[in-house]
Scaffold this active site. Sequence first.
Site, short mmCIF file in Angstrom:
data_model
loop_
_atom_site.label_atom_id
_atom_site.label_comp_id
_atom_site.label_asym_id
_atom_site.label_seq_id
_atom_site.Cartn_x
_atom_site.Cartn_y
_atom_site.Cartn_z
CE LYS A 116 -4.50 -1.42 1.70
NZ LYS A 116 -4.37 -2.85 2.07
CD GLU A 166 -12.26 4.87 2.55
OE1 GLU A 166 -12.24 6.07 2.21
OE2 GLU A 166 -11.88 3.95 1.82
CB SER A 214 -0.05 -8.12 -1.10
OG SER A 214 -0.87 -8.94 -0.28
C1 LIG Z 1 -5.20 -3.91 1.55
C2 LIG Z 1 -4.45 -5.16 1.28
C3 LIG Z 1 -4.81 -6.04 0.22
C4 LIG Z 1 -6.02 -5.84 -0.64
O1 LIG Z 1 -6.00 -4.72 -1.47
P1 LIG Z 1 -5.76 -4.75 -3.04
O2 LIG Z 1 -6.11 -3.38 -3.47
O3 LIG Z 1 -6.64 -5.78 -3.65
O4 LIG Z 1 -4.33 -5.09 -3.26
C5 LIG Z 1 -4.02 -7.16 -0.01
N1 LIG Z 1 -2.94 -7.44 0.75
C6 LIG Z 1 -2.58 -6.65 1.79
C7 LIG Z 1 -1.39 -7.03 2.59
C8 LIG Z 1 -3.32 -5.49 2.09
O5 LIG Z 1 -2.94 -4.71 3.12
#
Ligand SMILES: *Cc1c(COP(=O)(O)O)cnc(C)c1O
Length: 407
Positions: free
Chosen positions: A102, A124, A391
Amino acid sequence: MSKTKSHTSSNPLNTMPDKKGYFGEYGGQIIPPDLIKIMNEINDAYDEIIQMESFQTELQMLYRDYVGRPSPIYLAKRLTASCGGARIFLKREDLNHTGAHKINHCLGEALLAKHMGKTKVLAETGAGQHGVALATACALVGIDCEIHMGEVDIEKEHPNVTKMKILGCTLVPVSRGTRTLKDAVDSAFEEYLKDPVNYLYAIGSVVGPHPFPKMVRDFQSIVGREAREQFLTRENKLPDLLVACVGGGSNSIGLFSAFLEDESVKMVGVEPAGKGLDTDDHAATMTLGVKGALHGFECYNLQDKDGNPLPVYSIASGLDYPAVGPQHCHLKDIKRVEYKAIDDDECLDAFMQLSRLEGIIPALESAHAVAYAMKVARIMSKEDTILVNLSGRGDKDADFVANVLSL
Ligand SMILES: *Cc1c(COP(=O)(O)O)cnc(C)c1O
């Protein structure tokens, strides 16, 4: 090239939206005319800024020296051996500063706000992940940040609430309605409408009205560009399959975007089946959703027969969103990307396997992608390769999982 022809008409993948922000039939600006004007100003400022060398230099420098990019790709040997098939590689977005992907787009949005002379960035947050990443970026860039969060979530997500306070953002507790994410969206948006000329609403994924799906995608595309080059250097070929989890769709489109024209590369987006696709407790938008407008854009979404968004659920709070970004919807229709669902139990199993076989505790969101990779690795050949976008890291989920599994 004819001037009236939209940029996308010659490009079936629609990697750029058209002038009105459509990827095929999805996206656009389903918002009042006043706001369309404001969104178009943001779009123009963005198009100008990304051409500026000073902006690019600053962003690239921050990615390197602040976020710690490039994030490595890592061959998960023990996980691979335990599945017994294709080799599984991980793109380590979990190693970024703040622990997830993010920060890539929050830095971009904060810099954009600063360059546009905005006085405040607003958003938010549900579980607090977007709030912390944005508060971090705003502290760094030196711009006021205001985060709206439901009172129920504030109670549940204590560590993230504390972090946001330390980082100096204004936290606005929301006491209306169910006091959760949906109410926080309404509250933050009302505040934004008080002065949209001077405020920037920083959307947390590739969703919302144009230009956000394009902008957030572009800021996340660093993930795919790095991964493609790293993989080629290391393996002398491209991966056979990319896998990433899909909430709104930002980490997945970030990875996929660099490979869309590589026909040999298959891609799968993984959404949460929650407690099962035959229950009400899931957020499997692509598998079970319908076409319609939500939160200012056309997309697949989960709605009741009156067109109201359905309550959604996932064990991973970052994935429980009732829509998916417009570019994903288009990629599904043209069959360039497949979307599959993984349930809570499969997610928890992958969470534990990756922790115990590799010493990497993944975010529950990312564990959905790992679970799907483990499932298909078994039925792929040993010569094949899978690249998973990891992610985020699972520090935020560790206590919860230990509790659920009675560890
Ligand atoms: C917020 C988040 C997601 C989901 O958001 P996307 O916009 O689909 O990438 C996935 N993995 C993590 C670690 C997150 O914090």
